[in-house]
Design a protein around this motif. Sequence first.
Motif, mmCIF file in Angstrom:
data_model
loop_
_atom_site.group_PDB
_atom_site.id
_atom_site.type_symbol
_atom_site.label_atom_id
_atom_site.label_comp_id
_atom_site.label_asym_id
_atom_site.label_seq_id
_atom_site.Cartn_x
_atom_site.Cartn_y
_atom_site.Cartn_z
ATOM 1 N N LYS A 142 6.780 4.291 23.644
ATOM 2 C CA LYS A 142 6.579 5.529 23.339
ATOM 3 C C LYS A 142 6.921 6.663 23.980
ATOM 4 O O LYS A 142 6.811 7.871 23.896
ATOM 5 C CB LYS A 142 5.262 5.798 22.396
ATOM 6 C CG LYS A 142 5.097 5.005 21.340
ATOM 7 C CD LYS A 142 3.943 5.196 20.539
ATOM 8 C CE LYS A 142 2.938 4.188 21.091
ATOM 9 N NZ LYS A 142 1.458 4.290 20.637
ATOM 10 N N GLY A 143 6.793 6.211 25.386
ATOM 11 C CA GLY A 143 6.993 7.300 26.532
ATOM 12 C C GLY A 143 6.073 8.184 26.837
ATOM 13 O O GLY A 143 6.218 9.379 26.767
ATOM 14 N N GLN B 129 10.110 7.217 28.797
ATOM 15 C CA GLN B 129 10.366 6.019 27.896
ATOM 16 C C GLN B 129 11.170 4.871 28.069
ATOM 17 O O GLN B 129 12.454 5.312 28.761
ATOM 18 C CB GLN B 129 10.774 6.511 26.327
ATOM 19 C CG GLN B 129 10.869 5.590 25.102
ATOM 20 C CD GLN B 129 11.438 6.252 24.032
ATOM 21 O OE1 GLN B 129 12.447 7.138 23.996
ATOM 22 N NE2 GLN B 129 10.579 6.016 23.036
#
Length: 260
Positions: free
Chosen positions: A193-194, A199
């Motif tokens: 999901k960074g 990400q």
Amino acid sequence: MTQAEFDALKQKAEGGNARAQNELARHYWYGKFVEKDFGKAVEWWTKAWQNGDACGAFNLAMAYYLDKGANKDCAKAVEWWTKAAQKGNRGACHYLGRAYCKGEGVEQDYAKAVEWWTKGAEKNDSISMASLGTAFYLGHGVPKDKAKAVEWWTKAAQKDETAKSVASADSWKRRADRGCVFSQTELGWIYYKGEGVEQDYSKSVEWWTKAAEQEFYPAQFGLGWAHYNGNGVPKDQDKAIELWSKADAYAPCVFGSFGK
């Protein structure tokens, strides 16, 4: 934890502190600062429960379920999970749903499984959310609804209670490097999901693979999600289904019909 800190913990537990009793039981369970002794762990978890700690009941259930410190007894496990769930323990909600889905310790009842997973999801338990997704996909306990399945799987995938900063990502990485499957799985979601890091789907797959190889089912679910969407690996629905079928807690009982 130092020896002095452990001694202080033990003293608090002996004085009747429920949280300390629960933690002391964990030390006996894993053999930290004391010789590993499942029986002693069960003894201290029983005391923790008697002093109002829901985690004590949950851990007693796991002892009965795993046949460690108590003779394997799925019915007893269900009994203790129920007590823990009634006190608000969300992990117990998930395991109760699993028990009803598999018919372990209780008569198989998909509707009951969905009921408990719903309670777990309401407490923000991502594993219960994922299980609900599978229930809707297969039509077990609820009408078959692929849109609802995707909705719940998405909520489970997006659920992140831990990674909000670079500092938290670094913390998970230190533990993951030491082989902690939970941390490896969480780190996979962080990279996916960074959040707190750039990400990187490839890194998320790398960490999930490490945990999945140790048969940690939440990692198998994440890795399946990556294959399903083609993130960090070639898109491969069959591979996703294979991994999800291994994630017994998400879709126990009938994963063979998944994807049909």
